[in-house]
Design a protein around this motif. Structure first.
Motif, short mmCIF file in Angstrom:
data_model
loop_
_atom_site.label_atom_id
_atom_site.label_comp_id
_atom_site.label_asym_id
_atom_site.label_seq_id
_atom_site.Cartn_x
_atom_site.Cartn_y
_atom_site.Cartn_z
N GLU A 10 -44.14 -9.89 81.51
CA GLU A 10 -45.57 -9.60 81.67
C GLU A 10 -45.84 -9.74 83.03
OE1 GLU A 10 -47.90 -7.95 80.35
OE2 GLU A 10 -47.13 -7.75 78.47
N LYS A 11 -46.78 -9.10 83.68
CA LYS A 11 -47.42 -9.19 85.22
C LYS A 11 -47.74 -10.75 85.19
CE LYS A 11 -51.21 -9.65 84.81
NZ LYS A 11 -52.24 -10.13 83.94
N PRO A 12 -47.98 -11.40 86.20
CA PRO A 12 -47.13 -10.82 87.40
C PRO A 12 -45.73 -11.32 87.47
CG PRO A 12 -48.51 -13.15 87.95
CD PRO A 12 -48.58 -12.64 86.51
N THR B 239 -54.77 -12.30 91.71
CA THR B 239 -53.51 -12.43 91.10
C THR B 239 -53.13 -12.13 89.55
OG1 THR B 239 -53.64 -14.62 90.59
CG2 THR B 239 -52.92 -14.16 92.96
N ASP B 240 -54.26 -12.22 88.86
CA ASP B 240 -54.21 -11.95 87.51
C ASP B 240 -54.92 -10.53 86.81
OD1 ASP B 240 -53.24 -13.27 84.98
OD2 ASP B 240 -55.23 -12.81 84.20
N SER B 241 -55.75 -9.95 88.04
CA SER B 241 -56.76 -8.80 87.63
C SER B 241 -56.18 -7.61 88.42
CB SER B 241 -58.03 -9.06 87.53
OG SER B 241 -58.40 -10.05 86.46
N VAL B 242 -56.68 -7.80 89.82
CA VAL B 242 -56.29 -6.53 90.72
C VAL B 242 -54.80 -6.15 90.96
CG1 VAL B 242 -56.64 -5.62 93.01
CG2 VAL B 242 -58.51 -7.15 91.93
N LEU C 201 -62.56 1.21 88.83
CA LEU C 201 -63.46 0.15 87.98
C LEU C 201 -62.59 -0.65 87.06
CD1 LEU C 201 -66.50 2.20 86.56
CD2 LEU C 201 -66.00 1.52 88.85
N HIS C 202 -62.66 -2.02 87.06
CA HIS C 202 -61.93 -2.90 86.38
C HIS C 202 -62.70 -4.16 86.00
CE1 HIS C 202 -57.91 -5.51 86.09
NE2 HIS C 202 -58.43 -5.64 84.89
N ARG C 203 -63.32 -3.95 84.78
CA ARG C 203 -64.31 -4.85 84.20
C ARG C 203 -63.87 -5.47 82.76
NH1 ARG C 203 -68.70 0.24 84.69
NH2 ARG C 203 -68.97 -0.06 86.97
N ASN C 204 -64.04 -6.79 82.97
CA ASN C 204 -63.90 -7.67 81.83
C ASN C 204 -65.09 -8.34 81.35
OD1 ASN C 204 -60.62 -9.29 82.85
ND2 ASN C 204 -61.19 -7.16 82.66
N PRO C 205 -65.18 -8.35 79.97
CA PRO C 205 -66.43 -9.07 79.37
C PRO C 205 -66.61 -10.42 79.97
CG PRO C 205 -64.85 -8.76 77.61
CD PRO C 205 -64.28 -7.97 78.76
N GLY D 283 -68.25 -5.60 77.54
CA GLY D 283 -67.20 -4.94 76.97
C GLY D 283 -66.27 -4.89 77.99
N TYR D 284 -64.87 -4.14 77.74
CA TYR D 284 -63.84 -3.97 78.70
C TYR D 284 -63.48 -2.59 79.20
CZ TYR D 284 -58.91 -4.60 80.29
OH TYR D 284 -57.85 -4.65 81.21
N GLN D 285 -63.76 -2.41 80.55
CA GLN D 285 -63.49 -1.03 80.94
C GLN D 285 -62.72 -0.97 82.13
OE1 GLN D 285 -67.55 -0.14 82.02
NE2 GLN D 285 -67.85 1.02 80.08
C1 INS Z 1 -55.59 -10.30 82.06
C2 INS Z 1 -55.01 -8.77 81.80
C3 INS Z 1 -55.77 -7.66 81.88
C4 INS Z 1 -56.79 -7.45 82.88
C5 INS Z 1 -57.54 -9.00 83.24
C6 INS Z 1 -56.67 -9.77 83.29
O1 INS Z 1 -54.75 -10.89 82.22
O2 INS Z 1 -54.12 -8.66 82.60
O3 INS Z 1 -55.13 -6.46 81.83
O4 INS Z 1 -58.01 -6.58 82.85
O5 INS Z 1 -58.24 -8.87 84.27
O6 INS Z 1 -57.05 -11.36 83.39
#
Ligand code: INS
Length: 336
Positions: A95-97, A170-173, A153-157, A233-235
């Motif tokens: 899994e990333k990273p 490091t975890d999202s972008v 756009l990268h949105r987490n709830p 939500g998650y977008q």
């Molecule tokens: C999570 C996961 C998701 C991302 C989140 C991240 O670990 O990689 O795909 O949208 O921002 O925290």
């Protein structure tokens, strides 16, 4: 023969992969679950009948419990699992990273290059999303002219308590650092981070949302709205601006409802559902590749290293400001 997969880490993602392999993937089964937390291990084992439980990767390898390894631990534990798995010459989906920084990623690359060919596939699942693939096909076809700009756009709830401010990068972008160069066919040249007004609903330790601006070598300009406290939500969506057209992916596509004077569309609440089909395709193709003897069919450890370099620049831009350049070294033939 079914491929025997050891899933390492049975958190949200690992547990989801256990279910996926057991119920939806052909030609593979979960033969081992490596997880130090007894509760999580037990919950995941319920979805993997006949699997063995281990608390360390070393024990699972010593027991000969698998033909391949799927690493789904938090990022800081990837390197300590990758090393023994590479030593044992096992195919790996990580899994990333890849690892937490470019230096430790380089160490992994050096270990891997002692083997006959790449053994590590990186879990950048967006490359297996059919809409991302259609957008890439459009870029390659040239039908809309050259690609000029990408708005992402990268949105987490919300995010878990373990999520730190640097993890915005490091975890999202991290996903955009992989998928946008893949879409545009050009590496990241520089990264800048802007801070709009802070969301007061964000956990105190986070200064977000952020706007990440990356320039690619080919001049394409990319802006990423990274926002992890949107509540609703998650977008993940993208608008691509071409010379003679616009393309859009990632729009809500769930149940449409007309009700009490409103029109509503069901949207996702987590990446687990948003990318379910992409994860399925990714794992199926990896399993098929391992069984054929190709070992990987998707982004490799070099891609993970390039992303680690972009993340380093991104973290610097986040904490110190300014436009931070990214030097992309040349891809070794081993990773061609
Ligand atoms: C999570 C996961 C998701 C991302 C989140 C991240 O670990 O990689 O795909 O949208 O921002 O925290």
């Amino acid at each position: 023969e079914e491929l025997r997969v050891a899933v390492v880490g049975a958190g949200m993602m690992g547990a989801d992969h256990v279910k996926r392999i057991t119920h939806r993937i052909a030609g593979a089964r979960v033969s081992a679950i490596v997880e130090p937390d007894a509760g999580r291990a037990e919950a995941a084992a319920a979805d993997a009948p006949g699997s063995l439980a281990f608390t360390s990767i070393e024990d699972a390898i010593a027991a000969g419990a698998m033909d391949a390894v799927l690493i789904a631990t938090p990022g800081q534990f990837h390197a300590p699992v990758l090393k023994p798995a590479l030593d044992a010459r096992l195919p790996i989906l990580c899994e990333k990273p890849l690892t937490q920084d470019s230096e430790s990623s380089l160490e992994i690359l050096e270990l891997e290059q002692q083997l006959d060919r790449p053994h590590i596939q990186l879990g950048f699942m967006r490359r297996f999303d059919t809409e991302y693939q259609a957008l890439r096909d459009l870029v390659v076809s040239g039908e809309s002219g050259e690609l000029l700009m990408v708005r992402a756009l990268h949105r987490n709830p919300s995010v878990p308590e373990s999520y730190t401010n640097d993890m915005l990068i490091t975890d999202s972008v991290v996903h955009e650092f992989d998928v946008v160069p893949w879409l545009a066919g050009s590496p990241v040249k520089s990264v800048e981070v802007k801070h709009p007004r802070r969301n007061s609903l964000a956990p105190e330790r986070l200064k977000e949302p952020i706007l990440v601006i990356m320039e690619l070598e080919n001049g394409v300009l990319v802006d990423v709205e990274m926002n992890v406290s949107v509540q609703f939500g998650y977008q993940v969506a993208t608008e691509a601006v071409f010379e003679k057209g616009i393309a859009r992916i990632g729009q809500p596509s769930g149940l449409q409802r007309w009700d009490a004077g409103f029109f509503r569309v069901k949207d996702h609440e987590s990446f687990v559902t948003r990318f379910a089909a992409a994860y399925d395709a990714q794992i199926q193709r990896w399993v098929d590749a391992v069984r054929r003897g190709d070992l990987i069919d998707g982004p490799n450890a070099w891609d993970g290293y390039l992303v680690a370099l972009s993340c380093e620049a991104g973290v610097k831009a986040l904490n110190e400001g300014g436009i931070v350049p990214v030097e992309a070294p040349e891809r070794p033939a081993f990773y061609a």
